[in-house]
Design a protein around this motif. Sequence first.
Motif, PDB file in Angstrom:
ATOM      1  N   ASP A 137      -9.034  -7.083   4.920  1.00 44.98           N
ATOM      2  CA  ASP A 137      -9.880  -6.666   4.762  1.00 44.98           C
ATOM      3  C   ASP A 137     -10.973  -7.992   4.666  1.00 44.98           C
ATOM      4  O   ASP A 137     -10.610  -8.742   3.851  1.00 44.98           O
ATOM      5  CB  ASP A 137      -9.986  -5.898   3.491  1.00 44.98           C
ATOM      6  CG  ASP A 137      -9.111  -4.857   4.626  1.00 44.98           C
ATOM      7  OD1 ASP A 137      -8.680  -4.859   5.532  1.00 44.98           O
ATOM      8  OD2 ASP A 137      -8.727  -3.623   3.535  1.00 44.98           O
ATOM      9  N   HIS A 178     -11.538  -4.128   8.802  1.00 41.14           N
ATOM     10  CA  HIS A 178     -10.024  -3.696   7.971  1.00 41.14           C
ATOM     11  C   HIS A 178      -9.933  -4.708   9.552  1.00 41.14           C
ATOM     12  O   HIS A 178     -10.089  -4.209  10.471  1.00 41.14           O
ATOM     13  CB  HIS A 178      -9.241  -2.799   8.952  1.00 41.14           C
ATOM     14  CG  HIS A 178      -8.012  -3.224   8.876  1.00 41.14           C
ATOM     15  ND1 HIS A 178      -6.910  -2.962   7.477  1.00 41.14           N
ATOM     16  CD2 HIS A 178      -7.322  -2.840   9.716  1.00 41.14           C
ATOM     17  CE1 HIS A 178      -5.959  -3.381   8.124  1.00 41.14           C
ATOM     18  NE2 HIS A 178      -5.993  -3.105   9.503  1.00 41.14           N
ATOM     19  N   ARG A 191       0.759  -1.302  -0.191  1.00 36.76           N
ATOM     20  CA  ARG A 191       0.281  -0.027   0.031  1.00 36.76           C
ATOM     21  C   ARG A 191       1.116   1.018  -0.819  1.00 36.76           C
ATOM     22  O   ARG A 191       2.177   1.255   0.254  1.00 36.76           O
ATOM     23  CB  ARG A 191      -0.634  -0.346   1.278  1.00 36.76           C
ATOM     24  CG  ARG A 191      -1.923  -0.975   0.896  1.00 36.76           C
ATOM     25  CD  ARG A 191      -2.421  -0.603   0.805  1.00 36.76           C
ATOM     26  NE  ARG A 191      -3.324  -2.283   0.631  1.00 36.76           N
ATOM     27  CZ  ARG A 191      -4.542  -2.580   1.597  1.00 36.76           C
ATOM     28  NH1 ARG A 191      -5.703  -1.977   2.527  1.00 36.76           N
ATOM     29  NH2 ARG A 191      -5.615  -3.054   1.007  1.00 36.76           N
ATOM     30  N   HIS A 216     -16.315  -2.489   5.251  1.00 30.35           N
ATOM     31  CA  HIS A 216     -15.609  -3.293   5.744  1.00 30.35           C
ATOM     32  C   HIS A 216     -15.215  -3.515   6.771  1.00 30.35           C
ATOM     33  O   HIS A 216     -15.009  -2.594   7.195  1.00 30.35           O
ATOM     34  CB  HIS A 216     -14.456  -3.885   4.512  1.00 30.35           C
ATOM     35  CG  HIS A 216     -13.075  -2.725   4.818  1.00 30.35           C
ATOM     36  ND1 HIS A 216     -12.855  -1.631   4.710  1.00 30.35           N
ATOM     37  CD2 HIS A 216     -11.843  -3.319   5.330  1.00 30.35           C
ATOM     38  CE1 HIS A 216     -12.334  -0.861   4.850  1.00 30.35           C
ATOM     39  NE2 HIS A 216     -11.313  -1.569   5.144  1.00 30.35           N
ATOM     40  N   HIS A 246      -0.152  -3.587   4.187  1.00 29.04           N
ATOM     41  CA  HIS A 246      -1.382  -4.045   4.726  1.00 29.04           C
ATOM     42  C   HIS A 246      -1.177  -4.507   6.494  1.00 29.04           C
ATOM     43  O   HIS A 246      -0.707  -5.639   6.446  1.00 29.04           O
ATOM     44  CB  HIS A 246      -2.691  -5.020   3.895  1.00 29.04           C
ATOM     45  CG  HIS A 246      -3.605  -4.374   4.254  1.00 29.04           C
ATOM     46  ND1 HIS A 246      -4.539  -5.470   3.982  1.00 29.04           N
ATOM     47  CD2 HIS A 246      -4.452  -3.971   4.511  1.00 29.04           C
ATOM     48  CE1 HIS A 246      -5.894  -5.597   4.840  1.00 29.04           C
ATOM     49  NE2 HIS A 246      -5.937  -3.894   4.884  1.00 29.04           N
TER      50      HIS A 246
HETATM   51 ZN   LIG Z   1      -7.353  -2.967   5.327  1.00 30.62          ZN
END
Ligand SMILES: [Zn+2]
Length: 561
Positions: A44, A149, A35, A147, A40
């Motif tokens: 997710d 995380h 990222r 979502h 990350h």
């Molecule tokens: Zn995430």
Amino acid sequence: MAFSNHSFGQYADSSKYILPVDINTILVANFGELRPNHFHGGIDIKTEHVTGKNLLAIADGYVSRIRKSPAGYGNVIYITHPQDNIVAVYAHMLSFSKKIDSVLLDYQLQVKSNTIDYTDIPPQFLHVEQGEIIGLSGNSGSSTGPHLHFEIRDAISEHALNPLAFFPQLSESSRPRIFGIAITPLTENSSINGAHKTVFLKAIYTGNGSYKTSIPATVYGAVGISITGRDYFTGSPHRFGIYSTELYLDSIKMHQHTMDEIPFHETRFLNSLIDYSHKYNTGIYYEKTYIDPNNRLSIYNNSVNNGIIISKDSSRHRATIITSDFHGNTSEITIPLIFEKCDTFSIDTTINALYWEDFQTKTDEYYLFIPKGTLYCNAAVKVVPLPYKPSRAESKAYSFHNANTPVHKTVTIGIKADSTLLANKDGLILCRLSKGKRTIYAGGYWIGDFLCAESKYFGDFFIARDNTPPSIRPLYFRNNANLRGRTSMRFRVADNLSGIAQYNAFIDGKWTPITYDKKYGTMDIEFIDRVQPIDGNKHTIRIVLLDNAGNRKESQLTYYR
Ligand SMILES: [Zn+2]
């Protein structure tokens, strides 16, 4: 399998954890994915395109930390599971369970702050049981859609761990795919196919998880190979990061990096794992199978010569890169290499900044300071005037080195203000141009007549003036409205340049929490019945906003409730 010593992810000691959602678990992103400026740190999980899905404690434990912020993770809960010394992190939440929310509100009213990092929660205070609903999934903070995380961290080191190691339920059988490789010259006299320039070669699939390059590469001197590819999960339409990448030269293992554990303070070294300038220019990530001199990532194991391939004699070799996912699904690409001496060519090298030393350059017009350990490699750093004036510039603009060179720590950028600017410093800030030539606030403090900023980027900088205060207006209600049926008030906020730095709200003179969502530009103020019960009377809400350039906006409304 042609290679030995091949290891895949190891499951944690047990399979006693339940998944953090009670819906069909489809992943959108995995651990260690590349990222901007970070890896990350978790997985997710999709929440059926909506907010409000139940989030469950994966085991018995206790809430050890609660955070609220207008960007980043938004609303986030940390649950410690002391039996395994791990912490489960739930980010971008919509809301917390009643008992957690009540404890948070007590704390927030006491500290009177809208951004919260509540860490000293006593272990016995907010005990949770496995399967308990700890809140609802959301889209808060810097989230690009609903979502969850979800992270697992080591409770002692706080390193992010690969959550797949805790959930054998998520095992799957799709292999990674390889799209291409790049070969980069690493010293002044090294070359690929006769030129001192990175060569990109497409991966051609030959079946059974194997790829080859279309042509061999002729290399000379020290070179490094990078790879671009993605992993796939059975049952998910999304693309994921690759778990493990290994480089072999003939039968010798030269390099491996694996996404098992990432110390939080190392995450920005991602910029050294990737070909940063290629990512900057094209948006495509290539992962190096060699290690830059100032790359301190601990994801590497058993690198030989930092993964650097050195060609000095005339001979033929074969480089192989094996990519694998956590569950042991692999793909590999073979790259025929011809080692051959190349006639020397002259390269302009004006290296002046050594990564292990401080670097500073100061003229009458600009100032640049690069602390040691900021560059990943030695560089020819320069500052040159920008040939045009950006629309918001109040000073000359300068290119401080190149925006496509990564910076690990902050560098100090300074531009001298002329006498006109010095006569009126109100609202002066230092700004940077984004790749798309947008003006971005960079900071602003004075060292003598130089307006300075601490920047995590090189690039084009100039002085701008922001005299415009933030704006705010109520959404879905007007002044003097009757809000008896409402549980909250929503406002639309915006700022034209430097961004909102401080925000506070007062109901009848008493401080009250605001939930600010930076990406939507909304501020929500909930009516807290236990602080102010419904009495039908007239009340006043006053909101005070301050931007980063010091411009203040105060707005006051009355309502009945
Ligand atoms: Zn995430």
